[in-house]
Design a protein around this motif. Sequence first.
Motif, PDB file in Angstrom:
ATOM      1  N   ALA A  15      40.136  99.468  -2.268  1.00  0.00           N
ATOM      2  CA  ALA A  15      39.064  98.619  -1.750  1.00  0.00           C
ATOM      3  C   ALA A  15      38.645  97.549  -2.747  1.00  0.00           C
ATOM      4  N   ASP A  16      38.961  97.770  -4.029  1.00  0.00           N
ATOM      5  CA  ASP A  16      38.554  96.818  -5.057  1.00  0.00           C
ATOM      6  C   ASP A  16      39.597  95.752  -5.359  1.00  0.00           C
ATOM      7  N   SER A  46      28.164  93.341  -0.944  1.00  0.00           N
ATOM      8  CA  SER A  46      29.386  93.442  -1.749  1.00  0.00           C
ATOM      9  C   SER A  46      30.403  94.387  -1.109  1.00  0.00           C
ATOM     10  N   GLU A  47      31.667  93.963  -1.110  1.00  0.00           N
ATOM     11  CA  GLU A  47      32.744  94.787  -0.560  1.00  0.00           C
ATOM     12  C   GLU A  47      33.317  95.724  -1.616  1.00  0.00           C
ATOM     13  N   ARG A  84      31.198  91.267  -4.975  1.00  0.00           N
ATOM     14  CA  ARG A  84      32.220  90.374  -4.442  1.00  0.00           C
ATOM     15  C   ARG A  84      32.284  90.515  -2.932  1.00  0.00           C
ATOM     16  N   ILE A  85      32.473  89.391  -2.259  1.00  0.00           N
ATOM     17  CA  ILE A  85      32.632  89.417  -0.812  1.00  0.00           C
ATOM     18  C   ILE A  85      33.674  88.385  -0.401  1.00  0.00           C
ATOM     19  N   SER A  86      34.562  88.780   0.504  1.00  0.00           N
ATOM     20  CA  SER A  86      35.556  87.866   1.061  1.00  0.00           C
ATOM     21  C   SER A  86      34.967  87.236   2.318  1.00  0.00           C
ATOM     22  N   ARG A 182      23.705  94.031   5.539  1.00  0.00           N
ATOM     23  CA  ARG A 182      24.917  93.299   5.162  1.00  0.00           C
ATOM     24  C   ARG A 182      25.088  92.027   5.985  1.00  0.00           C
ATOM     25  N   ARG A 186      25.074  88.301   4.574  1.00  0.00           N
ATOM     26  CA  ARG A 186      26.300  87.511   4.729  1.00  0.00           C
ATOM     27  C   ARG A 186      25.997  86.182   5.408  1.00  0.00           C
TER      28      ARG A 186
END
Length: 206
Positions: A15-16, A46-47, A84-86, A182, A186
Motif C-alpha cells: 500500500a505504500d 493519506s493513502e 501522501r495521496i494519489s 477522507r 480530498r
Amino acid sequence: MDFRSSDPPAGPREADVLPHTAAAAVKVVVVGGFGVGKTTMVGAVSEIKPLTTEETMTKAGVGVDDTWGVARKITTTVAMDFGRISINDELVLYLFGTPGQERFWFLWRGLFEGALGAVVLLDTRRLEISFDVIGRLEERGVPFVVAVNSFPGAPDHPLEELREALDLPPAVPILVCDARKRDSSRDVLLTLMRYLHSQAATQEAM
C-alpha cells in the motif's frame, strides 16, 4: 553457522509503494493555528500510514500556547505531519502539516520550501489566529485555498462574510470541510489543484 533466512527481504508495504504510473509529484502544506485539524486532515486523506510528530502537551506550554476553544486537546504537533495521496494515476500529492503553536512557526520556512500550494484550515471559533497564517503565505507568494473546518458548536458564518473578514481576494477559493472525513478532505485538495491550474493558465496567458 548459516544465518541466512529463507524469508523474503523486508520492504515497504504494497500500500505504500508509489504507483508505477505516477508522472508528477506535488508538495502541499496544510497550515493553520493550533488545534484547527491539520493532523486530522493529513491522517484522514493519506493513502499511506501518516507520519506524525504528536507529543503530549506539558506544563511548559501553560501561559505560552493559546488553548482557548481546544482545552481538551492533550497532544500537539512539534515538527510536522506527512502523508501522501494519489489524485489520479499520474498525479501524487505529498502533504506536510505544519505545527500550530506560534513558538514552532520557525519550522514553517523549511516546510514551505518547494511547496506548490497550501491549504489554510480555519476554525470559526478562533478566526483571529488565521490572519498571521495567511499573511505568512502571502509574504512567501504561496498560493492557497481556505477550508473552514466544521467543529460542533462553532459559529456558522456565510463564506462571503468570512472572505471579507479575512480580506481574501475574490479568486482565492474558500469552502467548508470536515477534516475527519477522507472525501471532504480530498475535495479540498482537488479545489487547490484546480486553483493552481487556473493560476498557471492565467500566468501563461499574460
